[in-house]
Design an enzyme around this catalytic site. Structure first.
Site, PDB file in Angstrom:
ATOM      1  N   TYR A 281    -120.841 -16.908  17.432  1.00  0.00           N
ATOM      2  CA  TYR A 281    -120.152 -17.064  15.945  1.00  0.00           C
ATOM      3  C   TYR A 281    -118.841 -17.847  16.013  1.00  0.00           C
ATOM      4  CZ  TYR A 281    -123.967 -13.717  14.188  1.00  0.00           C
ATOM      5  OH  TYR A 281    -124.921 -13.205  13.825  1.00  0.00           O
TER       6      TYR A 281
ATOM      7  N   HIS B 295     -99.173  21.741  20.604  1.00  0.00           N
ATOM      8  CA  HIS B 295     -99.707  20.578  21.143  1.00  0.00           C
ATOM      9  C   HIS B 295     -98.611  19.571  21.344  1.00  0.00           C
ATOM     10  CE1 HIS B 295    -102.876  18.094  22.204  1.00  0.00           C
ATOM     11  NE2 HIS B 295    -102.390  16.883  21.291  1.00  0.00           N
TER      12      HIS B 295
ATOM     13  N   ARG C 182    -105.565  22.752  28.601  1.00  0.00           N
ATOM     14  CA  ARG C 182    -106.485  22.001  27.616  1.00  0.00           C
ATOM     15  C   ARG C 182    -106.729  20.679  28.119  1.00  0.00           C
ATOM     16  NH1 ARG C 182    -102.921  23.824  23.643  1.00  0.00           N
ATOM     17  NH2 ARG C 182    -102.245  21.740  23.130  1.00  0.00           N
TER      18      ARG C 182
ATOM     19  N   CYS D 157    -121.201 -10.123  19.500  1.00  0.00           N
ATOM     20  CA  CYS D 157    -121.820  -9.760  18.161  1.00  0.00           C
ATOM     21  C   CYS D 157    -122.152  -8.363  18.195  1.00  0.00           C
ATOM     22  CB  CYS D 157    -123.428 -10.721  18.363  1.00  0.00           C
ATOM     23  SG  CYS D 157    -122.962 -12.462  18.718  1.00  0.00           S
TER      24      CYS D 157
ATOM     25  N   LYS E 278    -114.658  17.777  22.488  1.00  0.00           N
ATOM     26  CA  LYS E 278    -114.696  16.999  21.139  1.00  0.00           C
ATOM     27  C   LYS E 278    -115.216  15.541  21.261  1.00  0.00           C
ATOM     28  CE  LYS E 278    -109.699  16.001  21.548  1.00  0.00           C
ATOM     29  NZ  LYS E 278    -108.438  16.442  21.186  1.00  0.00           N
TER      30      LYS E 278
ATOM     31  N   ASP F 291    -124.997  -6.926  18.019  1.00  0.00           N
ATOM     32  CA  ASP F 291    -125.818  -6.370  19.163  1.00  0.00           C
ATOM     33  C   ASP F 291    -126.257  -6.902  20.407  1.00  0.00           C
ATOM     34  OD1 ASP F 291    -126.786  -4.540  16.865  1.00  0.00           O
ATOM     35  OD2 ASP F 291    -127.334  -6.631  16.056  1.00  0.00           O
TER      36      ASP F 291
ATOM     37  N   ARG G 287     -98.442  17.899  13.054  1.00  0.00           N
ATOM     38  CA  ARG G 287     -99.702  17.538  12.467  1.00  0.00           C
ATOM     39  C   ARG G 287    -100.083  18.895  11.755  1.00  0.00           C
ATOM     40  NH1 ARG G 287    -104.042  15.231  16.886  1.00  0.00           N
ATOM     41  NH2 ARG G 287    -103.839  17.298  17.931  1.00  0.00           N
TER      42      ARG G 287
HETATM   43  C1  PLP Z   1    -107.858  16.470  22.370  1.00  0.00           C
HETATM   44  C2  PLP Z   1    -106.719  17.677  22.550  1.00  0.00           C
HETATM   45  C3  PLP Z   1    -106.553  17.966  23.909  1.00  0.00           C
HETATM   46  C4  PLP Z   1    -106.898  17.077  25.077  1.00  0.00           C
HETATM   47  O1  PLP Z   1    -105.920  15.887  25.060  1.00  0.00           O
HETATM   48  P1  PLP Z   1    -106.058  14.875  26.551  1.00  0.00           P
HETATM   49  O2  PLP Z   1    -104.842  14.056  26.178  1.00  0.00           O
HETATM   50  O3  PLP Z   1    -107.270  14.030  26.239  1.00  0.00           O
HETATM   51  O4  PLP Z   1    -105.938  15.773  27.687  1.00  0.00           O
HETATM   52  C5  PLP Z   1    -105.551  19.110  24.175  1.00  0.00           C
HETATM   53  N1  PLP Z   1    -105.358  19.942  23.010  1.00  0.00           N
HETATM   54  C6  PLP Z   1    -105.748  19.510  21.954  1.00  0.00           C
HETATM   55  C7  PLP Z   1    -105.247  20.551  20.714  1.00  0.00           C
HETATM   56  C8  PLP Z   1    -106.563  18.571  21.529  1.00  0.00           C
HETATM   57  O5  PLP Z   1    -106.711  18.166  20.413  1.00  0.00           O
END
Ligand code: PLP
Length: 368
Positions: free
Chosen positions: A262, A160, A218, A309, A34, A311, A131
């Site tokens: 700046y 999660h 994951r 800045c 992602k 850029d 969540r």
């Molecule tokens: C982003 C995400 C992960 C990975 O998390 P990290 O801390 O970067 O390893 C795992 N599971 C889900 C559902 C996520 O959204």
């Protein structure tokens, strides 16, 4: 090409994946790609890594569609919250839905029925993140409903972790979440039902909670070679794959008393050479790092000075004769994402995911 670019070492990403695989044993691996592969560039990373992974994970259905457009054939799980109106996209592009509520599950089943199609889903249980997902204490009804959905294939079930990097407690928040999840899974055992694929671990869980590796992990940040926290004891042999480079676009001698950029937030105490780097906060080089960041030029570390800045930003190189065109390293090559995070007051994730689309990604280390 623009002199400011990100070099992404694909071979290193593959090594990171191998190191994670060695650590998790028989668990399948679903790297999270992602947010433009955590800034590394989805178009380069996903096709390269596909042969070595079991699944690919994203947050948004739009990201999953982009993966299909890139020719990715492996299973793709959309982990984030999905709106009912987005459901047709899952059928259309053969994506795995995170069924995170009874409503979404039922809507997916109805759509499957009316279009005579089937969809793979993973049930999402909320064990302490608050969540998306169904609370563990309401999971039984959710699972029972899923079992009656003849147009859905419940392939997986997951949760999660909210505090996976925390280890300094006898019962860590992560182990408590795991316990709640196991109680939910008990429903399948109790009723002699086939167990869906179970997954829990993000990077912190992979490192700190081996008993939670289960059927799949994951990894996000760890796949990119960065640790999810500072006090993690378990080490896996991963390394960062990013180097952010630029070139000096201007070089001038600045007299004592003259201030830079700046707001005149930095003043030359003595005569110094000030060089300009063509990269700024619009590229993700955070304005918050003003007067704190450092860069490496010709193997030497120099302070960033004056307001960053949009850029461009300036660097004071003292008496060194740094010429226009000299290579500047902003990240990598001895400068870590942790440092950039500290200078900004954020975490490594935000540093990497904020490197903007304006910065070209250059891929190295790929076996041709
Ligand atoms: C982003 C995400 C992960 C990975 O998390 P990290 O801390 O970067 O390893 C795992 N599971 C889900 C559902 C996520 O959204």
């Amino acid at each position: 090409m623009r002199p400011t670019y990100l070099e992404v070492n694909l071979e290193q990403l593959k090594k990171n994946l191998e190191a994670i695989r060695a650590h998790v044993g028989k668990a399948k691996i679903m790297p999270m790609v992602k947010a433009n592969a955590y800034g590394h560039g989805i178009e380069g990373v996903a096709p390269f890594i596909e042969p070595y992974v079991d699944y690919l994970g994203v947050a948004l259905v739009e990201e999953a569609i982009q993966l299909r457009m890139l020719g990715i054939k492996k299973p793709i799980l959309v982990a984030g919250g999905t709106l009912i109106e987005q459901l047709p996209l899952f059928f259309e592009h053969d994506l795995i839905l995170t069924a995170s509520s009874l409503d979404l599950l039922t809507a997916a089943e109805q759509l499957g029925e009316s279009t005579r199609q089937r969809l793979k889903v993973h049930l999402k249980i909320d064990t302490g993140m608050e969540r998306v997902g169904v609370h563990e204490y309401e999971a039984e009804k959710f699972i029972k409903t899923s079992l009656a959905c003849s147009h859905l294939g419940v392939e997986g079930i997951y949760t999660h972790l909210a505090n996976s990097e925390q280890t300094n407690a006898s019962v860590t928040p992560a182990s408590l979440q795991l316990e709640r999840f196991q109680e939910v899974l008990h429903f399948y055992e109790k009723n002699s039902l086939p167990m869906p694929m179970r997954h829990v671990c993000n990077s912190g869980g992979i490192l700190n909670l081996p008993e939670a590796h289960l059927d799949m992990v994951r990894p996000g940040v760890l796949f990119y070679g960065v640790y999810p926290g500072r006090d993690i004891q378990t080490k896996i042999d991963v390394k960062p794959a990013l180097t952010w480079k630029s070139k000096v676009a201007y070089s001038k001698v600045t007299l004592p008393g003259r201030s830079v950029s700046y707001g005149s937030l930095w003043q030359a105490g003595a005569q110094t050479r000030i060089v300009t780097v063509p990269c700024g906060y619009a590229d993700g080089y955070f304005r918050r790092m003003t007067n704190q960041a450092r860069v490496v030029i010709n193997g030497k570390s120099y302070p960033q000075v004056g307001r960053i800045c949009m850029d461009q930003f300036m660097v004071s190189v003292g008496d060194d004769d740094v010429k226009v065109g000299s290579e500047v390293t902003l990240l990598g090559g001895g400068i870590t994402a942790e440092e950039l995070a500290d200078w900004t007051g954020t975490n490594e994730y935000e540093v990497m995911t904020n490197i903007s689309a304006r910065v070209p990604r250059v891929y190295i280390g790929a076996v041709q």
